[in-house]
Design a protein around this motif. Structure first.
Motif, PDB file in Angstrom:
ATOM      1  N   TYR A 133      88.242 115.917 111.542  1.00 10.36           N
ATOM      2  CA  TYR A 133      88.127 115.187 110.280  1.00 10.36           C
ATOM      3  C   TYR A 133      87.454 116.050 109.225  1.00 10.36           C
ATOM      4  O   TYR A 133      86.469 116.726 109.486  1.00 10.36           O
ATOM      5  N   HIS A 155      88.129 100.575 113.487  1.00 10.03           N
ATOM      6  CA  HIS A 155      88.887 101.650 112.853  1.00 10.03           C
ATOM      7  C   HIS A 155      89.358 101.110 111.513  1.00 10.03           C
ATOM      8  O   HIS A 155      90.206 100.221 111.462  1.00 10.03           O
ATOM      9  N   HIS A 186      90.334 101.936 107.263  1.00 11.57           N
ATOM     10  CA  HIS A 186      90.673 102.853 106.179  1.00 11.57           C
ATOM     11  C   HIS A 186      90.317 102.181 104.863  1.00 11.57           C
ATOM     12  O   HIS A 186      90.313 100.945 104.762  1.00 11.57           O
ATOM     13  N   HIS A 211      90.075 107.561 105.993  1.00 21.03           N
ATOM     14  CA  HIS A 211      89.331 106.945 107.090  1.00 21.03           C
ATOM     15  C   HIS A 211      87.929 106.539 106.588  1.00 21.03           C
ATOM     16  O   HIS A 211      87.270 107.329 105.919  1.00 21.03           O
TER      17      HIS A 211
HETATM   18 ZN    ZN Z   1      91.519 106.508 110.685  1.00 21.74          ZN
END
Ligand code: ZN
Length: 140
Positions: free
Chosen positions: A61, A89, A91, A105
């Motif tokens: 990332y 998780h 976004h 993210h």
């Molecule tokens: Zn993600």
């Protein structure tokens, strides 16, 4: 393809306090309400924030940080288990004063100015995140 079917759900509307870390705050809410599977969305604004971009070639990332107020134009995500713990998780799309958006993210360190969320909590066998060879990510 993998999919999971659920027959029951609870629905929550809530708000994080100003100054709360959004990812940590939402995760704490899920732990308090015993939510191990579900979907999540939110709108509001951050005092400062950041998004992640997964560099597929480097398999890591990259972070973009914003040290200013931004609108949470959209936040969407899911809830499941990773290593036996609740894992969100999410976004997020953050908009600046001219409406320019930066998305990716949801990282730690997105500090709520205001954050109204909705969570659809699903009752049943939660999806488990496991290492995925094809991507190097922990996926269902
Ligand atoms: Zn993600």
């Amino acid at each position: 393809m993998k999919s999971f079917a659920f027959k029951k759900c609870r629905y929550f509307l809530g708000r994080l306090e100003r100054g709360a870390d959004i990812l940590a705050g939402l995760t704490a809410f899920c732990n308090t309400e015993d939510i191990e599977a579900g979907t999540i969305s939110a709108i509001g604004a951050v005092e400062s924030g950041g998004v992640g971009y997964f560099d597929q070639a480097a398999s890591e990332y990259r972070e973009m940080r914003f040290d200013q107020g931004m609108e949470i134009a959209s936040l969407t995500g899911n809830i499941s288990l990773r290593d036996g713990k609740v894992f969100l998780h999410c976004h997020v799309l953050l908009a600046d004063e001219q409406g320019r958006c930066f998305g990716g993210h949801l990282l730690d360190g997105n500090i709520a100015f205001a954050c109204e969320f909705s969570i659809q909590a699903l009752t049943g066998e939660p999806p488990l995140r496991l290492p995925d060879e094809a991507t190097g990510l922990f996926l269902w």
